[in-house]
Every structure is written in structure tokens, then in C-alpha cells.
Design a protein around this motif. Sequence first.
Motif, mmCIF file in Angstrom:
data_model
loop_
_atom_site.group_PDB
_atom_site.id
_atom_site.type_symbol
_atom_site.label_atom_id
_atom_site.label_comp_id
_atom_site.label_asym_id
_atom_site.label_seq_id
_atom_site.Cartn_x
_atom_site.Cartn_y
_atom_site.Cartn_z
ATOM 1 N N ALA A 103 0.852 -1.187 0.000
ATOM 2 C CA ALA A 103 0.000 0.000 0.000
ATOM 3 C C ALA A 103 0.889 1.238 0.000
ATOM 4 N N VAL A 104 0.657 2.080 -0.948
ATOM 5 C CA VAL A 104 1.449 3.292 -1.077
ATOM 6 C C VAL A 104 0.531 4.471 -0.837
ATOM 7 N N ARG A 105 0.938 5.274 0.113
ATOM 8 C CA ARG A 105 0.166 6.485 0.371
ATOM 9 C C ARG A 105 0.946 7.670 -0.167
ATOM 10 N N SER A 106 0.255 8.526 -0.811
ATOM 11 C CA SER A 106 0.929 9.722 -1.314
ATOM 12 C C SER A 106 1.191 10.669 -0.155
ATOM 13 N N GLN A 107 2.132 11.565 -0.337
ATOM 14 C CA GLN A 107 2.426 12.565 0.682
ATOM 15 C C GLN A 107 1.203 13.432 0.936
ATOM 16 N N ALA A 108 0.429 13.698 -0.091
ATOM 17 C CA ALA A 108 -0.779 14.514 0.074
ATOM 18 C C ALA A 108 -1.789 13.789 0.951
ATOM 19 N N ASP A 109 -1.946 12.453 0.729
ATOM 20 C CA ASP A 109 -2.868 11.676 1.569
ATOM 21 C C ASP A 109 -2.424 11.715 3.024
#
Length: 182
Positions: free
Chosen positions: A165-171
Motif C-alpha cells: 500500500a502506497v500512500r501519497s504525501q498529500a494523503d
Amino acid sequence: MTHSAISQHVAALKGSIPQQPAPAVERPRTWSFIDRRTGETVDYQCMEGCTLDHSHEIGRAIFREDVWCWFWDDSLKLPVVEGNEPEEFRVLSTVIKVEPWSGKVAERLPYAVIELLDEHYIDGLDPDGLETVINTLANRVEQMRATHRRLVEVREEYRTRPRKAVRSQADEALRRVRGEAV
């Protein structure tokens, strides 16, 4: 050359002057025109393989410098994106041309013109100049082949790598603002 000749030259390079299929016989066509300055009848023999339609010149009064021959190779078209939509552009077309009464002595012998991309030309290439362009493009093709091999490898590695699972910095920033666990 007269303004008319320049317009005809540009129109010819753009392909708007009709071409005729190469003659069935191997020997060049011979025809005559009237020299507009002297009134003398001039016999002319086309360059071998000339594909230009000379019907608008045969038997007519024209300036000698308005007479040329060429052989245009088969066009290659590729879709090029300009704006948002792909458009078919002619690329890497090559013409062998001769202008026997040109003011430029070098054009009185057959020379090559390369249309890199619709209406963008490399003009006046002698055999050595044409070979230089060919070698330059061949080197570029080899670089493109290396990039192709690398793309295949990178895509395969990317496709087969384990996914997490990759979360963006914005998320993650949004979660912090909301006070949610990061």
C-alpha cells in the motif's frame, strides 16, 4: 529564380504539384521548352528516375531556372501529438533533385533534400552530406533500440515487484490535518 519559380519550388516540396509515376522505360524523358529570355527552343533530358510531371513546362515559354527534376521516395507518416490530438505527419522523406540552371552551382548536380517532419527540411545534401545524416540517424536508432530494451526490462521489473500500500504525501498530510493515524 523568379518569384513564380520560388512559389513553384515551395509548392513542389509541399507535394502540391502533381507527380507522375516513374516511366516504364529506364531511359530519361526528353522534352523541349522555349527559353523565355531568348525565345530559343531548349531540348531537355530529365534526370534518370524523375517523377515530376513536366506537362506544365513542355513546349511553353519559361525561364530556364524554373526547370528542375526530382525523384521523391515513398512517404512515411507517423502520428505526432500536437496539442491534445495525434496528427499524421510525413517524416524522413527524401528527394533527389537537380536544378540544371540554378544560380547555385552545387544544385546543378543531383543533390538530396530530406524532409525531417512536414515542411522542415535539410537541403542541398551532396552524397557525403546525405551519408552523414544517415549515419547520425542510424546512431539515433541504435540509441532508441537500447532505450527499448531498457523499457522492456524496467516494465517487467515494475510489473513483477511486490505491491504494498502506497500512500501519497498529500494523503498523509490530509490524515495529519484530520488527526487520523498516519
